[in-house]
Scaffold this motif. Structure first.
Motif, PDB file in Angstrom:
ATOM      1  N   ILE A 271       0.650  -1.361   0.093  1.00  0.00           N
ATOM      2  CA  ILE A 271       0.103   0.082  -0.131  1.00  0.00           C
ATOM      3  C   ILE A 271       1.136   1.302   0.038  1.00  0.00           C
ATOM      4  CG2 ILE A 271      -2.063  -0.961   1.262  1.00  0.00           C
ATOM      5  CD1 ILE A 271      -1.229   0.265   3.830  1.00  0.00           C
ATOM      6  N   ILE A 272       0.226   2.312  -0.341  1.00  0.00           N
ATOM      7  CA  ILE A 272       0.913   3.730  -0.296  1.00  0.00           C
ATOM      8  C   ILE A 272       0.526   4.589   0.821  1.00  0.00           C
ATOM      9  CG2 ILE A 272       1.317   5.875  -1.462  1.00  0.00           C
ATOM     10  CD1 ILE A 272       0.796   4.145  -4.328  1.00  0.00           C
ATOM     11  N   LEU A 273       1.486   5.050   1.768  1.00  0.00           N
ATOM     12  CA  LEU A 273       1.030   5.648   2.925  1.00  0.00           C
ATOM     13  C   LEU A 273       1.254   7.232   2.603  1.00  0.00           C
ATOM     14  CD1 LEU A 273       3.040   3.544   5.771  1.00  0.00           C
ATOM     15  CD2 LEU A 273       0.469   3.656   4.973  1.00  0.00           C
ATOM     16  N   ASN A 274       0.669   8.158   3.309  1.00  0.00           N
ATOM     17  CA  ASN A 274       1.043   9.574   3.413  1.00  0.00           C
ATOM     18  C   ASN A 274       2.126   9.751   4.175  1.00  0.00           C
ATOM     19  OD1 ASN A 274       0.867  12.526   4.091  1.00  0.00           O
ATOM     20  ND2 ASN A 274      -1.273  12.388   3.307  1.00  0.00           N
ATOM     21  N   ALA A 275       3.166  10.279   3.619  1.00  0.00           N
ATOM     22  CA  ALA A 275       4.356  10.455   4.343  1.00  0.00           C
ATOM     23  C   ALA A 275       3.945  11.513   5.620  1.00  0.00           C
ATOM     24  CB  ALA A 275       5.548  11.095   3.399  1.00  0.00           C
TER      25      ALA A 275
ATOM     26  N   LYS B 212       5.897   5.357   1.034  1.00  0.00           N
ATOM     27  CA  LYS B 212       5.348   6.731   1.406  1.00  0.00           C
ATOM     28  C   LYS B 212       5.431   7.653   0.485  1.00  0.00           C
ATOM     29  CE  LYS B 212       7.077   5.841   6.085  1.00  0.00           C
ATOM     30  NZ  LYS B 212       7.854   6.228   7.404  1.00  0.00           N
ATOM     31  N   PHE B 213       4.360   8.169   0.226  1.00  0.00           N
ATOM     32  CA  PHE B 213       3.977   9.176  -0.656  1.00  0.00           C
ATOM     33  C   PHE B 213       4.198  10.565  -0.137  1.00  0.00           C
ATOM     34  CE2 PHE B 213       1.725  12.337  -3.086  1.00  0.00           C
ATOM     35  CZ  PHE B 213       2.009  12.001  -4.602  1.00  0.00           C
ATOM     36  N   ASP B 214       5.348  11.250  -0.778  1.00  0.00           N
ATOM     37  CA  ASP B 214       5.859  12.670  -0.053  1.00  0.00           C
ATOM     38  C   ASP B 214       5.555  13.615  -0.989  1.00  0.00           C
ATOM     39  OD1 ASP B 214       6.848  14.705   1.110  1.00  0.00           O
ATOM     40  OD2 ASP B 214       8.596  13.782   1.666  1.00  0.00           O
ATOM     41  N   ILE B 215       4.551  14.633  -1.053  1.00  0.00           N
ATOM     42  CA  ILE B 215       4.239  15.556  -2.041  1.00  0.00           C
ATOM     43  C   ILE B 215       5.504  16.514  -2.323  1.00  0.00           C
ATOM     44  CG2 ILE B 215       3.141  17.265  -0.371  1.00  0.00           C
ATOM     45  CD1 ILE B 215       1.920  16.378  -3.854  1.00  0.00           C
ATOM     46  N   ASP B 216       6.418  16.549  -1.228  1.00  0.00           N
ATOM     47  CA  ASP B 216       7.382  17.642  -1.436  1.00  0.00           C
ATOM     48  C   ASP B 216       8.388  17.191  -2.206  1.00  0.00           C
ATOM     49  OD1 ASP B 216       6.133  19.489   0.024  1.00  0.00           O
ATOM     50  OD2 ASP B 216       7.161  18.844   1.950  1.00  0.00           O
TER      51      ASP B 216
ATOM     52  N   PHE C  53      10.193  18.286  -5.949  1.00  0.00           N
ATOM     53  CA  PHE C  53      11.401  18.376  -6.098  1.00  0.00           C
ATOM     54  C   PHE C  53      11.569  17.660  -7.630  1.00  0.00           C
ATOM     55  CE2 PHE C  53      15.365  15.619  -6.583  1.00  0.00           C
ATOM     56  CZ  PHE C  53      16.343  16.720  -6.677  1.00  0.00           C
ATOM     57  N   ILE C  54      11.063  16.514  -7.647  1.00  0.00           N
ATOM     58  CA  ILE C  54      11.268  15.735  -8.949  1.00  0.00           C
ATOM     59  C   ILE C  54      10.342  16.284 -10.030  1.00  0.00           C
ATOM     60  CG2 ILE C  54      10.454  13.536 -10.198  1.00  0.00           C
ATOM     61  CD1 ILE C  54      10.958  12.097  -7.401  1.00  0.00           C
ATOM     62  N   ASN C  55       9.321  16.958  -9.841  1.00  0.00           N
ATOM     63  CA  ASN C  55       8.447  17.615 -10.926  1.00  0.00           C
ATOM     64  C   ASN C  55       9.526  18.836 -11.385  1.00  0.00           C
ATOM     65  OD1 ASN C  55       6.071  17.855 -12.256  1.00  0.00           O
ATOM     66  ND2 ASN C  55       5.596  19.853 -11.570  1.00  0.00           N
ATOM     67  N   ARG C  56      10.180  19.570 -10.547  1.00  0.00           N
ATOM     68  CA  ARG C  56      10.782  20.869 -11.020  1.00  0.00           C
ATOM     69  C   ARG C  56      11.859  20.246 -11.977  1.00  0.00           C
ATOM     70  NH1 ARG C  56      12.337  22.205  -5.987  1.00  0.00           N
ATOM     71  NH2 ARG C  56      10.488  23.776  -5.891  1.00  0.00           N
ATOM     72  N   LYS C  57      12.426  19.192 -11.434  1.00  0.00           N
ATOM     73  CA  LYS C  57      13.690  18.505 -12.503  1.00  0.00           C
ATOM     74  C   LYS C  57      13.080  18.123 -13.651  1.00  0.00           C
ATOM     75  CE  LYS C  57      17.088  18.564  -9.698  1.00  0.00           C
ATOM     76  NZ  LYS C  57      18.169  19.510  -9.806  1.00  0.00           N
ATOM     77  N   HIS C  58      11.891  17.582 -14.027  1.00  0.00           N
ATOM     78  CA  HIS C  58      11.427  17.415 -15.255  1.00  0.00           C
ATOM     79  C   HIS C  58      10.862  18.786 -16.094  1.00  0.00           C
ATOM     80  CE1 HIS C  58      10.945  12.835 -15.446  1.00  0.00           C
ATOM     81  NE2 HIS C  58      11.047  13.093 -14.124  1.00  0.00           N
TER      82      HIS C  58
END
Length: 433
Positions: free
Chosen positions: A227-231, A295-299, A303-308
């Protein structure tokens, strides 16, 4: 053959998308086809248009598939095979009412036991069944031996007949239940690998039992993803978490390439942090995915979105921002120091083109500057423009730079105007209007 089998009962969430992405990668690695199967037999829960939305999201993420199926189209096969099981005495008609079953559930609850069907209708004679006019469901008889299987991530599982139970395969309206339809369709479609969420682990022995009962001998390999948890909260991501919805993430300006990057990276061993799906196909190993909850960490996603966004072609970025000019793409990247999504970049660019009527505290200077700029010739270089304005207005210091920045950018602070000007100089007429 692999399959991604979503239900059109709500928004696609990141757990669904992660399953779709892993199926896509593994299908490419194995050089096997991927099919999409819309599991729409639970008509009461289906939401109109959600199937189209699912397909649009898959397209947005460039997840290629061989064929599209709707589970409801296989109804005749579901019914035909249920009849075969009944004929072979591997399934039976159950006339137990909902009230009776609820009563049994309550009794089991009071005794602290899991509810299991008591077998009341299992041995009814053919004559009794024929002479009973009440509506009935069809139940498959529980297995006689344990159901065993190996999960490529989680290891060996062993379920007793009691755990599998004599479960319903056809409802009273003769539509198939989830586990039965899923098992039959995986059999008909020659599925070789099933990758899905770990919430389906308990469904697997039931589906294996259906196929065993139908005499299907091909072994299907299983991978049940954690499962995916909210970090932030440490709890399972739910529909109440905005970030769990893929649609919401896209609306917020997260790029599909970045979301895919993060969902593969999350709880996984990867040779690099930033990559594309095409690159991941070269090195991804499903067995390296963590057995623990991810763990899903929106921050981290920001960071990854900025790189893309940094990697995007400037013209492509400008089109996302509503333009068709590489300079606007370059302008967008300037704002990446303050923004991490395309939505946030748009919000930085919009004030530049918004009407500006005055600058608080510099009303007189604003009017003088605006009039000067409207009459000014075109300047390639910001320093030349600045020199011209200073000569024409006599303004200097903050009386010049405060209102000038506001006229050109619509805000009081931000990146250097000398960096912004070369990218907006061709729009000055629109900006200063």
């Amino acid at each position: 053959m692999l399959r991604f089998a979503p239900s059109p009962t709500g928004d696609m969430h990141i757990g669904n998308l992660r399953v779709a992405i892993f199926n896509y990668i593994v299908s490419k690695q194995l050089k096997e086809d991927l099919i999409i199967r819309i599991e729409d037999t639970d008509t009461e829960r289906n939401i109109e248009g959600k199937d189209k939305e699912i397909l649009e999201i898959l397209n947005l993420f460039s997840i290629e598939y061989k064929s599209l199926f709707y589970q409801s189209a296989n109804l005749k096969y579901h019914q035909k095979m249920a009849l075969q099981l009944m004929t072979q005495k591997k399934a039976f008609a159950c006339f137990c009412s909902d009230d009776k079953l609820d009563e049994l559930r309550e009794e089991a609850k009071k005794e602290g036991k899991p509810f299991r069907y008591d077998g009341f209708c299992e041995n009814l004679s053919d004559e009794t069944v024929l002479n009973t006019n009440a509506p009935f469901t069809v139940r498959i008889k529980k297995p006689e031996q344990n159901i065993k299987f190996t999960d490529l991530l989680k290891g060996d599982f062993d379920y007793a007949p009691f755990d599998v139970d004599s479960f319903i395969i056809l409802r009273q309206d003769k539509t198939p239940t989830y586990n039965y339809a899923c098992a039959v369709d995986d059999m008909l479609m020659d599925i070789s690998v099933v990758i899905r969420g770990e919430d389906h682990v308990s469904n697997t022995p039931k589906q294996i039992h259906v196929r065993n009962s139908l005499g299907y001998e091909k072994e299907i390999k299983y991978v049940h993803l954690p499962i995916i948890l909210n970090a932030q909260t440490g709890k399972k991501m739910s529909k109440r978490d905005d970030a769990s919805s893929v649609k919401w993430l896209i609306e917020q300006g997260f790029l599909p390439s970045a979301i895919a990057n993060y969902l593969v990276l999350m709880g996984n061993k990867t040779p690099t942090e930033i990559f594309t799906l095409e690159e991941a196909i070269e090195w991804f190993k499903i067995e390296n995915v963590s057995k623990s909850a991810a763990k899903f960490d929106i921050d981290k996603l920001r960071f990854i979105n900025r790189k893309h966004i940094e990697m995007l072609d400037e013209m492509r970025l400008s089109k996302i921002l509503g333009f068709a000019d590489a300079d606007i793409g370059k302008l967008g990247k300037i704002f990446l120091e303050e923004a991490s999504t395309t939505k946030e970049i748009k919000e930085k660019i919009e004030p530049i083109f918004a009407p500006k009527t005055s600058c608080e505290g510099f009303e007189e200077e604003f009017s003088k500057l605006k009039e000067c700029l409207q009459k000014a010739p075109f300047f390639e270089d910001y320093e030349e423009l600045k020199k011209y304005v200073m000569e024409q207005t006599g303004l200097k210091g903050k009386n010049l730079f405060k209102p000038l920045r506001y006229i050109l950018t619509g805000v009081d602070n931000g990146p250097n105007i000398s960096d912004i000007y070369p990218l907006i100089k061709n729009y000055l007429g629109e900006i200063i209007k």
